[in-house]
Design a protein around this motif. Structure first.
Motif, mmCIF file in Angstrom:
data_model
loop_
_atom_site.group_PDB
_atom_site.id
_atom_site.type_symbol
_atom_site.label_atom_id
_atom_site.label_comp_id
_atom_site.label_asym_id
_atom_site.label_seq_id
_atom_site.Cartn_x
_atom_site.Cartn_y
_atom_site.Cartn_z
ATOM 1 N N GLY A 62 0.780 -1.229 0.000
ATOM 2 C CA GLY A 62 0.000 0.000 0.000
ATOM 3 C C GLY A 62 0.811 1.278 0.000
ATOM 4 N N MET A 63 2.135 1.161 -0.139
ATOM 5 C CA MET A 63 2.995 2.348 -0.122
ATOM 6 C C MET A 63 3.887 2.354 -1.354
ATOM 7 S SD MET A 63 4.092 2.262 3.907
ATOM 8 C CE MET A 63 4.522 0.531 3.811
ATOM 9 N N THR A 64 4.344 3.546 -1.739
ATOM 10 C CA THR A 64 5.200 3.679 -2.907
ATOM 11 C C THR A 64 6.617 3.249 -2.581
ATOM 12 O OG1 THR A 64 3.880 5.532 -3.725
ATOM 13 C CG2 THR A 64 6.084 5.288 -4.635
ATOM 14 N N ALA A 65 7.156 2.359 -3.398
ATOM 15 C CA ALA A 65 8.552 1.940 -3.262
ATOM 16 C C ALA A 65 9.305 2.351 -4.523
ATOM 17 C CB ALA A 65 8.632 0.427 -3.057
ATOM 18 N N GLY A 66 10.310 3.165 -4.379
ATOM 19 C CA GLY A 66 11.071 3.628 -5.526
ATOM 20 C C GLY A 66 10.367 4.748 -6.275
ATOM 21 N N CYS A 67 10.992 5.203 -7.344
ATOM 22 C CA CYS A 67 10.521 6.379 -8.089
ATOM 23 C C CYS A 67 9.446 6.009 -9.100
ATOM 24 C CB CYS A 67 11.698 7.029 -8.814
ATOM 25 S SG CYS A 67 11.226 8.445 -9.825
ATOM 26 N N CYS A 106 8.734 16.394 -3.456
ATOM 27 C CA CYS A 106 8.530 14.949 -3.397
ATOM 28 C C CYS A 106 9.078 14.402 -2.081
ATOM 29 C CB CYS A 106 9.226 14.272 -4.577
ATOM 30 S SG CYS A 106 8.966 12.481 -4.629
ATOM 31 N N PRO A 107 8.375 13.475 -1.415
ATOM 32 C CA PRO A 107 8.888 12.883 -0.173
ATOM 33 C C PRO A 107 10.012 11.882 -0.403
ATOM 34 C CG PRO A 107 6.800 11.879 -0.748
ATOM 35 C CD PRO A 107 7.005 13.014 -1.718
ATOM 36 N N ALA A 108 10.398 11.682 -1.648
ATOM 37 C CA ALA A 108 11.543 10.849 -2.012
ATOM 38 C C ALA A 108 11.387 9.381 -1.649
ATOM 39 C CB ALA A 108 12.828 11.412 -1.407
ATOM 40 N N PRO A 109 10.386 8.698 -2.211
ATOM 41 C CA PRO A 109 10.315 7.248 -2.009
ATOM 42 C C PRO A 109 11.526 6.525 -2.585
ATOM 43 C CG PRO A 109 8.756 7.953 -3.705
ATOM 44 C CD PRO A 109 9.279 9.191 -3.058
ATOM 45 N N CYS A 110 12.229 7.182 -3.521
ATOM 46 C CA CYS A 110 13.475 6.628 -4.061
ATOM 47 C C CYS A 110 14.488 6.389 -2.944
ATOM 48 C CB CYS A 110 14.055 7.562 -5.118
ATOM 49 S SG CYS A 110 14.233 9.287 -4.576
ATOM 50 N N GLU A 111 14.584 7.351 -2.023
ATOM 51 C CA GLU A 111 15.531 7.213 -0.919
ATOM 52 C C GLU A 111 15.089 6.123 0.052
ATOM 53 O OE1 GLU A 111 16.624 10.905 0.899
ATOM 54 O OE2 GLU A 111 16.903 11.932 -1.007
ATOM 55 N N GLY A 112 13.771 5.964 0.200
ATOM 56 C CA GLY A 112 13.271 4.904 1.064
ATOM 57 C C GLY A 112 13.612 3.527 0.544
ATOM 58 N N SER A 113 13.839 3.406 -0.786
ATOM 59 C CA SER A 113 14.156 2.116 -1.391
ATOM 60 C C SER A 113 15.616 2.023 -1.834
ATOM 61 C CB SER A 113 13.244 1.874 -2.604
ATOM 62 O OG SER A 113 11.901 1.784 -2.196
ATOM 63 N N CYS A 114 16.429 2.978 -1.453
ATOM 64 C CA CYS A 114 17.862 2.949 -1.779
ATOM 65 C C CYS A 114 18.513 1.748 -1.084
ATOM 66 C CB CYS A 114 18.506 4.249 -1.322
ATOM 67 S SG CYS A 114 20.309 4.303 -1.480
ATOM 68 N N VAL A 115 19.270 0.943 -1.839
ATOM 69 C CA VAL A 115 19.890 -0.249 -1.282
ATOM 70 C C VAL A 115 20.869 0.101 -0.160
ATOM 71 C CG1 VAL A 115 21.371 -2.230 -1.811
ATOM 72 C CG2 VAL A 115 19.593 -1.543 -3.419
ATOM 73 N N PHE A 329 12.808 3.906 14.289
ATOM 74 C CA PHE A 329 13.485 3.070 13.297
ATOM 75 C C PHE A 329 12.465 2.128 12.649
ATOM 76 C CE2 PHE A 329 16.494 4.039 16.709
ATOM 77 C CZ PHE A 329 17.502 4.678 15.994
ATOM 78 N N ARG A 330 12.832 1.578 11.499
ATOM 79 C CA ARG A 330 11.972 0.605 10.836
ATOM 80 C C ARG A 330 11.631 -0.535 11.794
ATOM 81 N NH1 ARG A 330 11.461 0.286 5.148
ATOM 82 N NH2 ARG A 330 12.932 1.532 3.918
ATOM 83 N N GLN A 331 10.368 -0.937 11.743
ATOM 84 C CA GLN A 331 9.938 -2.089 12.522
ATOM 85 C C GLN A 331 9.940 -3.347 11.641
ATOM 86 O OE1 GLN A 331 9.135 -1.442 16.093
ATOM 87 N NE2 GLN A 331 10.432 0.142 15.179
ATOM 88 N N GLU A 332 9.798 -4.504 12.280
ATOM 89 C CA GLU A 332 9.870 -5.766 11.545
ATOM 90 C C GLU A 332 8.792 -5.884 10.474
ATOM 91 O OE1 GLU A 332 9.904 -9.114 14.112
ATOM 92 O OE2 GLU A 332 11.815 -8.592 15.066
ATOM 93 N N ASP A 333 7.648 -5.250 10.700
ATOM 94 C CA ASP A 333 6.572 -5.321 9.706
ATOM 95 C C ASP A 333 6.676 -4.220 8.654
ATOM 96 O OD1 ASP A 333 5.952 -3.169 11.293
ATOM 97 O OD2 ASP A 333 3.848 -3.709 11.593
ATOM 98 N N ASN A 334 7.803 -3.511 8.619
ATOM 99 C CA ASN A 334 8.027 -2.428 7.656
ATOM 100 C C ASN A 334 9.442 -2.549 7.073
ATOM 101 O OD1 ASN A 334 8.607 1.130 7.881
ATOM 102 N ND2 ASN A 334 7.687 0.046 6.179
ATOM 103 N N PRO A 335 9.727 -3.677 6.408
ATOM 104 C CA PRO A 335 11.097 -3.914 5.927
ATOM 105 C C PRO A 335 11.419 -3.098 4.678
ATOM 106 C CG PRO A 335 9.680 -5.685 5.197
ATOM 107 C CD PRO A 335 8.825 -4.799 6.077
ATOM 108 N N TRP A 336 12.713 -2.894 4.440
ATOM 109 C CA TRP A 336 13.171 -2.363 3.161
ATOM 110 C C TRP A 336 12.735 -3.334 2.068
ATOM 111 C CZ3 TRP A 336 16.071 -4.519 -0.661
ATOM 112 C CH2 TRP A 336 16.533 -3.672 -1.661
ATOM 113 N N PRO A 337 12.311 -2.897 0.856
ATOM 114 C CA PRO A 337 12.344 -1.520 0.344
ATOM 115 C C PRO A 337 11.022 -0.764 0.499
ATOM 116 C CG PRO A 337 11.915 -3.003 -1.474
ATOM 117 C CD PRO A 337 12.012 -3.864 -0.233
ATOM 118 N N GLU A 338 10.180 -1.143 1.462
ATOM 119 C CA GLU A 338 8.971 -0.375 1.710
ATOM 120 C C GLU A 338 9.321 1.047 2.130
ATOM 121 O OE1 GLU A 338 6.015 -3.920 3.419
ATOM 122 O OE2 GLU A 338 6.549 -2.204 4.675
ATOM 123 N N TRP A 339 8.338 1.935 1.949
ATOM 124 C CA TRP A 339 8.484 3.286 2.471
ATOM 125 C C TRP A 339 8.664 3.206 3.987
ATOM 126 C CZ3 TRP A 339 9.635 8.076 1.448
ATOM 127 C CH2 TRP A 339 9.252 9.095 2.332
#
Length: 490
Positions: A62-67, A106-115, A329-339
């Protein structure tokens, strides 16, 4: 891409902002610029990750991952690192019509999915994007391109927000004669009146791009609301295709006792009045000056209301959020590359803390009723809530005994939007889906009405500026295919 081991040598850095107590004295943009050397170091952090999720652009949980517009991020990061600024600009413009907008808001979902973000703070993609396009404008590389051949086809675009402008830009490049209808007195839609000037300068940034599009042949008609002072029959008869980019401007209301009191307004009503006053050099028709302000709702719109209230000289400002405070910090139910759903302090909250001594946000708070005297708002009764599972759903339940009264002479409702306004859609006979959005095919962007297309928030629901640009580009491609039988638009 980038420098070998650059991510190990350089730390993430962002441009310095003007001090909060200074910047609230004006309506100017508050980010300072970084030097070319600093930006080169930041570009060097792009780590040649092999699979760059930064430009993936898909919905995940339900969230944007990447650009969403699939910017070629590693490529232009590498060019900036090496000092090849023109190459960086040319790469950027392959996918993004308006990087000067996305680089600011832009809230930069690209940065949220940066490796790199898995192990370190991510690459500063958004700031590099902003710097590339501003460097290009400063160097004079951004010039109007004359269209060599016109197709003879006429396209009307209703709405001049980010999806409408992107669609117009693409269709104009394809050689069609494009007219954009805007009901407001200035072009830009959300970009002009929905985002405050200190985040996106109207004269220096928005109007600069609009003027460029005019020079390239796009026509803009302002003060014209299709279906009100411009008949829909005329629109359909005079144009070979129509694209609806009217946004999702129907705001979510709050059904609480006292809602009819004077002093309760939707956030966009307040933000529009403020920006119009700034541009016209007049006093706003709706002002927070000298008032206790309560902003109901979070997100970017709530933050903009806080920052605008401070600049207008409010007495105090409080922001109420019904959701719990996010984790650090990210929680277990919100792993990379999710927002990353983590706690952030945005510019408005930073400014409020500087003025009032603390973050204005109060979490897990519900508005119970509005209190007033002689028809005017004077206070808001609130209570704490707990989120409890009932019948498979999690719902907010008031905590008994937690009620309190908050003084307020101005309440701003910033709780999101429910879809596009219905009047034009009903006049055209356009079908709507179960969420009241325009029902348009996922691939062709065509509506239930012949030669009428739809894009942006009006089609997909309230979303990001970058998704609106994606939609505008895609609708332009399919509109061009409809008109010409094939298309070369990306």
């Amino acid at each position: 891409m980038g420098k070998l081991k650059g991510f190990m040598e350089y730390r993430r850095a962002l441009p310095v902002d003007r001090e909060p107590l200074e910047r609230i004295k004006d309506w100017n943009e508050f980010h300072e610029e970084m030097s070319a050397e600093q930006l080169s170091d930041q570009g060097a952090r792009c780590m040649d990750c092999g699979t760059p999720f930064c430009h993936s652009g898909f919905m995940l949980n339900g969230m944007t991952a990447g650009c969403p517009i699939h910017n070629l991020i590693p490529e232009w990061n590498d060019h900036v690192y090496r000092g090849f600024w023109r190459d960086a600009w040319e790469r950027l413009m392959k996918t993004n019509n308006f990087p000067e907008f996305t680089g600011r808001v832009c809230p930069a979902p690209c940065e949220g999915s940066c490796v790199l973000g898995i192990i370190q703070p991510p690459v500063t993609i958004k700031n590099i994007e902003y710097s590339i396009i501003e460097h290009a404008f400063a160097e004079g590389w951004v010039e109007p391109k004359q269209i060599a051949v016109r197709t003879g086809k006429k396209v009307a675009i209703v709405g001049s927000g980010p999806s409408g402008l992107a669609c117009a830009d693409q269709l104009n490049k394809a050689g069609h004669t494009v007219t954009v209808f805007e009901r407001d007195d200035r072009v830009g839609g959300l970009l002009m009146y929905g985002i405050p000037n200190m985040k996106l300068d109207k004269r220096l940034v928005v109007q600069r791009r609009v003027d460029l599009m005019k020079e390239e042949g796009v026509s803009f008609v302002t003060g014209t609301e299709v279906g009100v002072n411009y008949p829909v029959d005329k629109l359909l008869s005079e144009y070979d295709a129509v694209v609806l980019c009217i946004g999702a401007t129907n705001p979510r209301d709050l059904n609480a006792d006292g809602r009819n009191l004077d002093g309760i307004h939707f956030a966009m009503e307040f933000l529009r009045a403020s920006t119009k006053a700034v541009l016209d050099g007049t006093e706003p028709v709706l002002s927070a000056k000298g008032k206790d302000v309560v902003v109901i709702g979070g997100g970017d719109t709530g933050t903009d209301c806080v920052a605008t209230s401070l600049r207008q000289g409010c007495k105090s400002v409080i922001q109420l959020e019904i959701m719990p405070k996010p984790a650090d910090f990210r929680q277990e139910d919100n792993p990379w590359p999710e927002w990353p759903k983590v706690f952030k302090v945005d510019y408005g909250q930073e400014e409020a803390a500087a003025v009032q001594g603390g973050d204005p946000r109060r979490y897990l708070m519900m508005t119970k009723k509005f209190i007033g005297e002689n028809g005017r708002l004077s206070a808001v009764e609130v209570s704490k809530v707990e989120w409890i599972k009932q019948e498979g759903r999690t719902i907010p339940v008031p905590v008994s005994g937690s009620e309190e009264i908050i003084p307020a002479q101005l309440v701003l409702l910033a709780m999101g939007f429910l879809g596009p306004e219905a009047q034009l859609l009903q006049s055209l006979g356009v079908e709507q889906d179960s969420r009241s959005n325009i029902k348009a095919d996922e691939k062709s962007y065509r509506t239930s009405v012949d030669k009428v297309f739809a894009a942006g928030d009006a089609r997909r629901g309230q979303s990001l500026v970058v998704w609106a640009i994606n939609e505008g580009r895609a609708a332009a491609r399919e509109c061009d295919r409809f008109l010409m039988g094939c298309t070369s638009l990306p």
